[in-house]
Design a protein around this motif. Sequence first.
Motif, PDB file in Angstrom:
ATOM      1  N   LYS A 247     -63.909 -17.190 -32.626  1.00 49.37           N
ATOM      2  CA  LYS A 247     -65.228 -16.728 -33.062  1.00 49.37           C
ATOM      3  C   LYS A 247     -65.111 -15.497 -33.965  1.00 49.37           C
ATOM      4  N   GLU A 248     -64.166 -14.654 -33.631  1.00 51.32           N
ATOM      5  CA  GLU A 248     -64.030 -13.429 -34.418  1.00 51.32           C
ATOM      6  C   GLU A 248     -62.829 -13.566 -35.352  1.00 51.32           C
ATOM      7  N   THR A 249     -62.099 -12.517 -35.481  1.00 51.37           N
ATOM      8  CA  THR A 249     -60.994 -12.547 -36.433  1.00 51.37           C
ATOM      9  C   THR A 249     -59.697 -13.068 -35.832  1.00 51.37           C
ATOM     10  N   PHE A 250     -59.750 -13.474 -34.573  1.00 48.20           N
ATOM     11  CA  PHE A 250     -58.523 -13.916 -33.917  1.00 48.20           C
ATOM     12  C   PHE A 250     -58.554 -15.411 -33.624  1.00 48.20           C
ATOM     13  N   LEU A 251     -57.376 -15.970 -33.592  1.00 49.18           N
ATOM     14  CA  LEU A 251     -57.236 -17.392 -33.269  1.00 49.18           C
ATOM     15  C   LEU A 251     -57.488 -17.627 -31.782  1.00 49.18           C
ATOM     16  N   ASP A 252     -57.985 -18.802 -31.476  1.00 47.50           N
ATOM     17  CA  ASP A 252     -58.151 -19.204 -30.079  1.00 47.50           C
ATOM     18  C   ASP A 252     -56.947 -20.082 -29.729  1.00 47.50           C
ATOM     19  N   ILE A 253     -55.971 -19.495 -29.093  1.00 42.90           N
ATOM     20  CA  ILE A 253     -54.721 -20.207 -28.797  1.00 42.90           C
ATOM     21  C   ILE A 253     -54.637 -20.435 -27.288  1.00 42.90           C
ATOM     22  N   ARG A 254     -54.520 -21.683 -26.899  1.00 37.22           N
ATOM     23  CA  ARG A 254     -54.350 -22.030 -25.488  1.00 37.22           C
ATOM     24  C   ARG A 254     -52.874 -22.324 -25.239  1.00 37.22           C
ATOM     25  N   VAL A 255     -52.395 -21.859 -24.135  1.00 36.65           N
ATOM     26  CA  VAL A 255     -50.976 -22.013 -23.810  1.00 36.65           C
ATOM     27  C   VAL A 255     -50.831 -22.772 -22.500  1.00 36.65           C
ATOM     28  N   LYS A 256     -49.957 -23.752 -22.528  1.00 42.56           N
ATOM     29  CA  LYS A 256     -49.643 -24.476 -21.296  1.00 42.56           C
ATOM     30  C   LYS A 256     -48.429 -23.801 -20.660  1.00 42.56           C
ATOM     31  N   PRO A 257     -48.564 -23.282 -19.448  1.00 40.44           N
ATOM     32  CA  PRO A 257     -47.444 -22.521 -18.871  1.00 40.44           C
ATOM     33  C   PRO A 257     -46.223 -23.404 -18.625  1.00 40.44           C
ATOM     34  N   ALA A 258     -45.056 -22.805 -18.823  1.00 39.96           N
ATOM     35  CA  ALA A 258     -43.808 -23.542 -18.598  1.00 39.96           C
ATOM     36  C   ALA A 258     -43.582 -23.783 -17.111  1.00 39.96           C
ATOM     37  N   ALA A 259     -43.916 -22.806 -16.302  1.00 39.43           N
ATOM     38  CA  ALA A 259     -43.783 -22.971 -14.847  1.00 39.43           C
ATOM     39  C   ALA A 259     -45.031 -23.666 -14.313  1.00 39.43           C
ATOM     40  N   ASN A 260     -44.838 -24.533 -13.356  1.00 45.39           N
ATOM     41  CA  ASN A 260     -45.972 -25.230 -12.750  1.00 45.39           C
ATOM     42  C   ASN A 260     -46.629 -24.287 -11.729  1.00 45.39           C
ATOM     43  N   LEU A 261     -47.668 -23.605 -12.194  1.00 45.92           N
ATOM     44  CA  LEU A 261     -48.279 -22.574 -11.352  1.00 45.92           C
ATOM     45  C   LEU A 261     -49.047 -23.162 -10.176  1.00 45.92           C
ATOM     46  N   GLY A 262     -49.374 -24.427 -10.271  1.00 53.24           N
ATOM     47  CA  GLY A 262     -50.108 -25.063  -9.173  1.00 53.24           C
ATOM     48  C   GLY A 262     -49.220 -25.534  -8.044  1.00 53.24           C
ATOM     49  N   LYS A 263     -47.931 -25.643  -8.315  1.00 54.89           N
ATOM     50  CA  LYS A 263     -47.025 -26.141  -7.282  1.00 54.89           C
ATOM     51  C   LYS A 263     -45.791 -25.256  -7.213  1.00 54.89           C
ATOM     52  N   LEU A 264     -46.000 -24.036  -6.853  1.00 56.49           N
ATOM     53  CA  LEU A 264     -44.873 -23.110  -6.744  1.00 56.49           C
ATOM     54  C   LEU A 264     -44.322 -23.157  -5.324  1.00 56.49           C
ATOM     55  N   GLU A 265     -43.036 -23.226  -5.216  1.00 52.66           N
ATOM     56  CA  GLU A 265     -42.411 -23.202  -3.886  1.00 52.66           C
ATOM     57  C   GLU A 265     -41.419 -22.039  -3.775  1.00 52.66           C
ATOM     58  N   GLU A 266     -40.512 -21.950  -4.716  1.00 52.23           N
ATOM     59  CA  GLU A 266     -39.562 -20.835  -4.714  1.00 52.23           C
ATOM     60  C   GLU A 266     -39.669 -20.077  -6.029  1.00 52.23           C
ATOM     61  N   VAL A 267     -39.586 -18.784  -5.941  1.00 50.39           N
ATOM     62  CA  VAL A 267     -39.651 -17.948  -7.139  1.00 50.39           C
ATOM     63  C   VAL A 267     -38.549 -16.892  -7.066  1.00 50.39           C
ATOM     64  N   LEU A 268     -38.337 -16.240  -8.182  1.00 47.34           N
ATOM     65  CA  LEU A 268     -37.370 -15.142  -8.248  1.00 47.34           C
ATOM     66  C   LEU A 268     -38.108 -13.862  -8.626  1.00 47.34           C
ATOM     67  N   VAL A 269     -37.854 -12.814  -7.861  1.00 45.21           N
ATOM     68  CA  VAL A 269     -38.427 -11.509  -8.195  1.00 45.21           C
ATOM     69  C   VAL A 269     -37.344 -10.691  -8.878  1.00 45.21           C
ATOM     70  N   ILE A 270     -37.647 -10.203 -10.064  1.00 44.94           N
ATOM     71  CA  ILE A 270     -36.670  -9.375 -10.782  1.00 44.94           C
ATOM     72  C   ILE A 270     -36.752  -7.969 -10.210  1.00 44.94           C
ATOM     73  N   THR A 271     -35.790  -7.650  -9.364  1.00 43.85           N
ATOM     74  CA  THR A 271     -35.848  -6.357  -8.666  1.00 43.85           C
ATOM     75  C   THR A 271     -35.128  -5.255  -9.428  1.00 43.85           C
ATOM     76  N   GLN A 272     -34.313  -5.648 -10.404  1.00 44.26           N
ATOM     77  CA  GLN A 272     -33.611  -4.599 -11.153  1.00 44.26           C
ATOM     78  C   GLN A 272     -33.366  -5.059 -12.582  1.00 44.26           C
ATOM     79  N   LYS A 273     -33.698  -4.157 -13.499  1.00 45.87           N
ATOM     80  CA  LYS A 273     -33.451  -4.450 -14.911  1.00 45.87           C
ATOM     81  C   LYS A 273     -32.627  -3.314 -15.489  1.00 45.87           C
ATOM     82  N   ASP A 274     -31.782  -3.656 -16.432  1.00 50.05           N
ATOM     83  CA  ASP A 274     -31.014  -2.633 -17.138  1.00 50.05           C
ATOM     84  C   ASP A 274     -31.425  -2.647 -18.592  1.00 50.05           C
ATOM     85  N   GLU A 275     -31.527  -1.478 -19.137  1.00 56.31           N
ATOM     86  CA  GLU A 275     -31.800  -1.389 -20.565  1.00 56.31           C
ATOM     87  C   GLU A 275     -30.618  -0.721 -21.227  1.00 56.31           C
TER      88      GLU A 275
END
Lengths: 483, 172
Positions: A247-275
């Motif tokens: 409607k405005e100056t931005f595109l309306d972009i819909r994204v289909k998530p790569a992970a199946n958010l409706g059927k999650l069973e196991e996930v990974l929590v990133i507890t440590q990151k290095d920069e």
Amino acid sequence: MESVLARYRNLIVLMAVLFVQVLGLGVQVRRAAEDEPSRLIRIWTVSAVTPVEKGLVWIQSGTSYLWHNYFYLRGVRAENRELKEEIERLRVQQVRLSEDAEQARRLQALLAFKEQFISKTTAAQVIGSSGSAQSRSIYIDKGSGDGVKPDMAVITADGIVGKVLRVFNSTSLVLLIDDQSSGVGALLAKSRLQGVLRGTPAGEIRLENVTNDQAVQPGETVVTSGGDRIFPKGLPVGTVSKASQGKETFLDIRVKPAANLGKLEEVLVITQKDERTPLLSETAPSRAVDVLASRLPSVPEKPVANDPGKVTTGKVTTGATGIAMAPQVDSQLSKSVVLGTTSRSAQNSPAPAVRSPQVNLTTTVAPGGMATKAPANASATATSQSKIVTNPPAVVKSPTTQKPVPAPALTVVDNGAKQVPIQPKPAQSKPIQSNGQSKTDQTPRDPAKPNQSAQFPSAKQPGQGQPSQGQPGQAQAQEDKPQ
Amino acid sequence: MPITYTSGEQVEVYRFSVPVTIGVPLLALFLQAWLPLRLHFFSIFDLPLLVTIFFAMARRSQVSGLLTGSIVGLLQDSLTHQPIGVYGIAKTVVGYGASSLGIKLDVENAGTRLLVTWLFYVVHEIVYFLVARGLVGLTVQWSWPHEFWSALANGLVGVFLFALLDKFKRRT
């Protein structure tokens, strides 16, 4: 008065209860920006509900494990065969991709790029949800006791899932990326356009802040940009399912998530990151083409001259990456990969190899990799006093001009005093058939190009690198001539 | 003389044992949080709401009904990441309304139960929508077809659930 109160007692109670709740809501909305701890009622409810959920998930996974691993084994052989074939295909693909990755890391290191690395993750099981379509969040079975903290990224092998919102003792609440209050920095993998990923009330995901004048095609991959400081850069988010003028100056972009958010069973929590900046040394031992050369049986082996004078032994410092990339390659082969060229010929060299007691691996350096014109009887001395360093600094100062120049890829530390750059010979180009594509696995290195790992800088001191025959204790490098 | 549409037997006030009073709402909350992970379509149902309506209509006490709705709603709120009180207010209103209607209507009939549940589901969604938008500032979408079919689905589930929960009733 009493009769009025008695008559409207129920209504008054209703008003009072509603008033208290509205007041409580107002206070919470006002304090929403503050980082306040979880309310007691949340802790009580979560403590009451999640243990039952954990128990049920445990029973369910146990039953599933029993069924799939002990009873339902139909088709496992065929599946195993298919998986092995898949592994072979992926190995070849991995080698091709790691060559590109190595080049990218090398360039990043040269440009002093900072990059976020996932250094530690915690696997967690999804045990429950919020139970409300307006609040897209899940509960996982890991909490503060497992090192989980708010604002940690939660991912699966397919893509990102969300971030940790609240942490309890043994559980955590994860806000999914399709919730309307969620926001993730993302970019389009092909066009590199950046935007913000937000959920909608209907549970869809939109990529916002991409202007109308940009061309975005459905099917384009979306990855994290790292701008939110929660998700490391480059994690898969999903694909563009629809892109239209907004409607405005931005595109309306819909994204289909790569992970199946409706059927999650196991996930990974990133507890440590290095920069950190990728090190050149990380890339040195893991040259993809060499790993590939060591794996493919079609690579012809080069005959090695039986010259005992062209043998040296020494302590070789290897990075962990190279070994990890080729776990099935034996130690000598891995060492040869480190040295750069003629990896297989090193194995077959008839030259005597002296095993040093303080050295983990004996390295027989074939003429293709490095030549040392030292007498055979001097090799034992050289073993104890010389070593080959494959983790050179990215940049060194030229002794003549005092200007920074790229460091050599391989250096012999001679008696701990002199550093002798090693001149590997130009490798031969060998066509490799991979997935029907012909590819040259090694191109001759051009000393004029500074980015190549086996390039020779001007840091060579006069007198160094020259053959000094008959001097025990000095492993000397000599430019190896192509045979 | 007040006019009611209930027979002498239907105005019977029921009570429940303490384990049922505590356990059933907690079980409803648990199922509401657990089942959508396995059965994605289950998120259109609102088991805590159905339990609130059932207890409110069976007890036929407005104060009891609104307090039940308030507690169940607040507990449901505490499982979400949103401010506590949105579901609480909506279910308080529903609890009060259901108990008020339970005095005047024959709520033992399956058809009545279907209609009442359908009606209170819509009321619940309207109150939730108003509170979420007006007080909390959430962006909530409203779709009449979606609400209609969701209400009908909840009504059908409610008929079976109420018949099951009738077994726990005790006459006063």
